[in-house]
Design a protein around this motif. Sequence first.
Motif, PDB file in Angstrom:
ATOM      1  N   LEU A 149      38.102  49.585  40.197  1.00 11.97           N
ATOM      2  CA  LEU A 149      39.480  50.048  40.238  1.00 11.97           C
ATOM      3  C   LEU A 149      39.800  50.431  41.676  1.00 11.97           C
ATOM      4  O   LEU A 149      39.214  51.361  42.221  1.00 11.97           O
ATOM      5  N   GLY A 150      40.705  49.684  42.282  1.00 11.02           N
ATOM      6  CA  GLY A 150      41.044  49.896  43.684  1.00 11.02           C
ATOM      7  C   GLY A 150      40.272  48.962  44.580  1.00 11.02           C
ATOM      8  O   GLY A 150      39.152  48.540  44.275  1.00 11.02           O
ATOM      9  N   MET A 151      40.894  48.606  45.690  1.00 11.69           N
ATOM     10  CA  MET A 151      40.221  47.742  46.659  1.00 11.69           C
ATOM     11  C   MET A 151      40.636  48.159  48.072  1.00 11.69           C
ATOM     12  O   MET A 151      41.747  48.653  48.283  1.00 11.69           O
ATOM     13  N   PRO A 152      39.727  47.965  49.051  1.00  7.66           N
ATOM     14  CA  PRO A 152      40.027  48.359  50.430  1.00  7.66           C
ATOM     15  C   PRO A 152      40.864  47.312  51.156  1.00  7.66           C
ATOM     16  O   PRO A 152      40.520  46.847  52.242  1.00  7.66           O
ATOM     17  N   VAL A 153      41.949  46.924  50.519  1.00  7.18           N
ATOM     18  CA  VAL A 153      42.858  45.906  51.051  1.00  7.18           C
ATOM     19  C   VAL A 153      44.275  46.442  50.935  1.00  7.18           C
ATOM     20  O   VAL A 153      44.654  46.997  49.911  1.00  7.18           O
ATOM     21  N   ASP A 154      45.040  46.275  51.980  1.00 10.19           N
ATOM     22  CA  ASP A 154      46.412  46.754  51.998  1.00 10.19           C
ATOM     23  C   ASP A 154      47.320  45.671  52.579  1.00 10.19           C
ATOM     24  O   ASP A 154      47.076  45.209  53.695  1.00 10.19           O
ATOM     25  N   PRO A 155      48.311  45.203  51.793  1.00  9.80           N
ATOM     26  CA  PRO A 155      48.713  45.619  50.445  1.00  9.80           C
ATOM     27  C   PRO A 155      47.725  45.139  49.380  1.00  9.80           C
ATOM     28  O   PRO A 155      47.105  44.090  49.543  1.00  9.80           O
ATOM     29  N   GLY A 156      47.609  45.918  48.308  1.00 20.19           N
ATOM     30  CA  GLY A 156      46.773  45.518  47.192  1.00 20.19           C
ATOM     31  C   GLY A 156      45.795  46.571  46.734  1.00 20.19           C
ATOM     32  O   GLY A 156      44.932  46.286  45.906  1.00 20.19           O
ATOM     33  N   ASN A 157      45.926  47.803  47.237  1.00 20.04           N
ATOM     34  CA  ASN A 157      44.954  48.848  46.916  1.00 20.04           C
ATOM     35  C   ASN A 157      44.735  49.044  45.423  1.00 20.04           C
ATOM     36  O   ASN A 157      43.611  49.279  44.976  1.00 20.04           O
ATOM     37  N   LEU A 158      45.811  48.966  44.627  1.00 20.34           N
ATOM     38  CA  LEU A 158      45.736  49.410  43.232  1.00 20.34           C
ATOM     39  C   LEU A 158      45.422  48.273  42.266  1.00 20.34           C
ATOM     40  O   LEU A 158      45.937  48.224  41.151  1.00 20.34           O
ATOM     41  N   LEU A 159      44.548  47.385  42.651  1.00 19.79           N
ATOM     42  CA  LEU A 159      44.098  46.303  41.773  1.00 19.79           C
ATOM     43  C   LEU A 159      42.981  46.807  40.867  1.00 19.79           C
ATOM     44  O   LEU A 159      42.131  47.604  41.280  1.00 19.79           O
ATOM     45  N   CYS A 160      42.983  46.333  39.639  1.00 14.53           N
ATOM     46  CA  CYS A 160      41.933  46.675  38.672  1.00 14.53           C
ATOM     47  C   CYS A 160      41.255  45.390  38.221  1.00 14.53           C
ATOM     48  O   CYS A 160      41.900  44.501  37.652  1.00 14.53           O
ATOM     49  N   LEU A 161      39.960  45.264  38.496  1.00 14.90           N
ATOM     50  CA  LEU A 161      39.200  44.066  38.114  1.00 14.90           C
ATOM     51  C   LEU A 161      38.354  44.372  36.883  1.00 14.90           C
ATOM     52  O   LEU A 161      37.460  45.217  36.924  1.00 14.90           O
ATOM     53  N   GLY A 162      38.663  43.686  35.786  1.00 20.31           N
ATOM     54  CA  GLY A 162      37.909  43.850  34.550  1.00 20.31           C
ATOM     55  C   GLY A 162      37.395  42.523  34.033  1.00 20.31           C
ATOM     56  O   GLY A 162      37.791  41.453  34.511  1.00 20.31           O
ATOM     57  N   ARG A 163      36.510  42.610  33.039  1.00 20.59           N
ATOM     58  CA  ARG A 163      35.953  41.408  32.416  1.00 20.59           C
ATOM     59  C   ARG A 163      35.837  41.625  30.915  1.00 20.59           C
ATOM     60  O   ARG A 163      35.545  42.735  30.451  1.00 20.59           O
ATOM     61  N   ILE A 164      36.019  40.530  30.193  1.00 20.66           N
ATOM     62  CA  ILE A 164      35.668  40.488  28.776  1.00 20.66           C
ATOM     63  C   ILE A 164      34.810  39.245  28.601  1.00 20.66           C
ATOM     64  O   ILE A 164      35.320  38.118  28.608  1.00 20.66           O
ATOM     65  N   GLY A 165      33.515  39.425  28.532  1.00 20.15           N
ATOM     66  CA  GLY A 165      32.610  38.286  28.542  1.00 20.15           C
ATOM     67  C   GLY A 165      32.733  37.554  29.861  1.00 20.15           C
ATOM     68  O   GLY A 165      32.600  38.152  30.933  1.00 20.15           O
ATOM     69  N   ALA A 166      33.015  36.247  29.800  1.00 18.60           N
ATOM     70  CA  ALA A 166      33.158  35.448  31.016  1.00 18.60           C
ATOM     71  C   ALA A 166      34.584  35.447  31.543  1.00 18.60           C
ATOM     72  O   ALA A 166      34.858  34.871  32.596  1.00 18.60           O
ATOM     73  N   ARG A 167      35.505  36.103  30.826  1.00 23.47           N
ATOM     74  CA  ARG A 167      36.910  36.105  31.245  1.00 23.47           C
ATOM     75  C   ARG A 167      37.182  37.238  32.226  1.00 23.47           C
ATOM     76  O   ARG A 167      36.652  38.336  32.087  1.00 23.47           O
ATOM     77  N   PHE A 168      38.024  36.947  33.204  1.00 26.76           N
ATOM     78  CA  PHE A 168      38.519  37.983  34.105  1.00 26.76           C
ATOM     79  C   PHE A 168      39.832  38.532  33.547  1.00 26.76           C
ATOM     80  O   PHE A 168      40.712  37.757  33.136  1.00 26.76           O
ATOM     81  N   VAL A 169      39.951  39.847  33.526  1.00 30.84           N
ATOM     82  CA  VAL A 169      41.206  40.499  33.158  1.00 30.84           C
ATOM     83  C   VAL A 169      41.566  41.412  34.322  1.00 30.84           C
ATOM     84  O   VAL A 169      40.819  42.354  34.634  1.00 30.84           O
ATOM     85  N   ILE A 170      42.671  41.133  34.967  1.00 28.41           N
ATOM     86  CA  ILE A 170      42.991  41.783  36.246  1.00 28.41           C
ATOM     87  C   ILE A 170      44.315  42.507  36.149  1.00 28.41           C
ATOM     88  O   ILE A 170      45.358  41.903  35.868  1.00 28.41           O
ATOM     89  N   GLY A 171      44.256  43.814  36.381  1.00 30.81           N
ATOM     90  CA  GLY A 171      45.471  44.585  36.507  1.00 30.81           C
ATOM     91  C   GLY A 171      46.036  44.421  37.908  1.00 30.81           C
ATOM     92  O   GLY A 171      45.348  44.694  38.898  1.00 30.81           O
ATOM     93  N   LEU A 172      47.255  43.937  38.002  1.00 31.40           N
ATOM     94  CA  LEU A 172      47.829  43.595  39.301  1.00 31.40           C
ATOM     95  C   LEU A 172      48.316  44.844  40.036  1.00 31.40           C
ATOM     96  O   LEU A 172      48.870  45.756  39.421  1.00 31.40           O
ATOM     97  N   PRO A 173      48.156  44.858  41.352  1.00 31.72           N
ATOM     98  CA  PRO A 173      48.813  45.904  42.143  1.00 31.72           C
ATOM     99  C   PRO A 173      50.315  45.649  42.149  1.00 31.72           C
ATOM    100  O   PRO A 173      50.773  44.521  41.916  1.00 31.72           O
ATOM    101  N   GLY A 174      51.092  46.683  42.425  1.00 29.43           N
ATOM    102  CA  GLY A 174      52.543  46.531  42.416  1.00 29.43           C
ATOM    103  C   GLY A 174      53.039  45.481  43.386  1.00 29.43           C
ATOM    104  O   GLY A 174      54.048  44.812  43.132  1.00 29.43           O
TER     105      GLY A 174
END
Length: 335
Positions: free
Chosen positions: A256-281
């Motif tokens: 949750l969060g990344m050291p990239v600006d713009p884009g700090n509030l990205l959420c990287l998740g997984r369900i098995g082999a699938r990526f589920v990504i909460g987008l930054p604003g």
Amino acid sequence: MKFGAVPTGEAEGALLGHGQSIGARRLPKGHVLGTGDLATATAEGIASLIVAQLEPGDVAEDEAATRLAEALAGDGVILSAARHGRVDLIATCDGLFACEPAAVDAVNGWSEAIGLGTLWPLRPVRAGAVVATVKIIPYAVPGDVLAGAVEEARAAQIRVHAFAALAVGLIQTRLHGQPDKLFAATAATTRARLGRIGANLVHDVACAHDVGPLALSIEAQVDVPVVLIAGASATVDRRDVIPSAIVAAGGTIDRLGMPVDPGNLLCLGRIGARFVIGLPGCARSPKRNGIDLVLERIAAGLPIDGGVIAKMGVGGLLADTADRPEPREGRASAR
């Protein structure tokens, strides 16, 4: 290789060191001097010429550049024809450019006669783009020097990882009062963003900004390897709506969060082999931001997880924008 001034009568077969007008002709540097050239030069009173003369064991610039480029070229790369000691490495596909900076440094450190220049690693490129160039600085290099550089180059292979066609789903969460045009614009921006890496948006659905409805929407998109979630409000904690919904749908949160600006509030998740990504604003904007760095790696088949994201800080300050509300230029603290 010998380089310097020699009597004109002794320069046959040598390479002209600098461009020079002889008679009615302008001869370029590197021109192989023939008997006619020398006769004209002598008739004009040119007593000496600055030339390069290859010695036994020397490898001429074009051949040397070609050998080095062949050793460097990995998947997704082809070579241009050599010209004036230069060979370009050219992408054969749309993809993500890759090289090891330390290995490139090692090639350049082998001899000052060699210049290898590349793009920044992990930059997206189009087919036909020049991603690197090899230049032999003098007119020739000793064979043993070239042999060592070629071995060094084998460890510095330059590649373009082709983008694979990805099917992507989009879920947008809604709070009361949000206009429909916001959701249409987000879908259009997402579709264009995916198009840059050859991916397709196959689902575009909306649900309430709540854990239960969002978890059900995530579970419904089992036919795509990547699900993007554009939240009605920013994700600021692992217990917030988007990460909680990913977990409720059977997934885990890598980062949750990344050291990239713009884009700090990205959420990287997984369900098995699938990526589920909460987008930054900022993903609602077409400008390059953190989600592009993540999607490009996924499309190129490169690993992406919390550890990879943690290492994105160097180069993570992307192009600034004038419309950001946070303090920027001219508003630094007195400290």
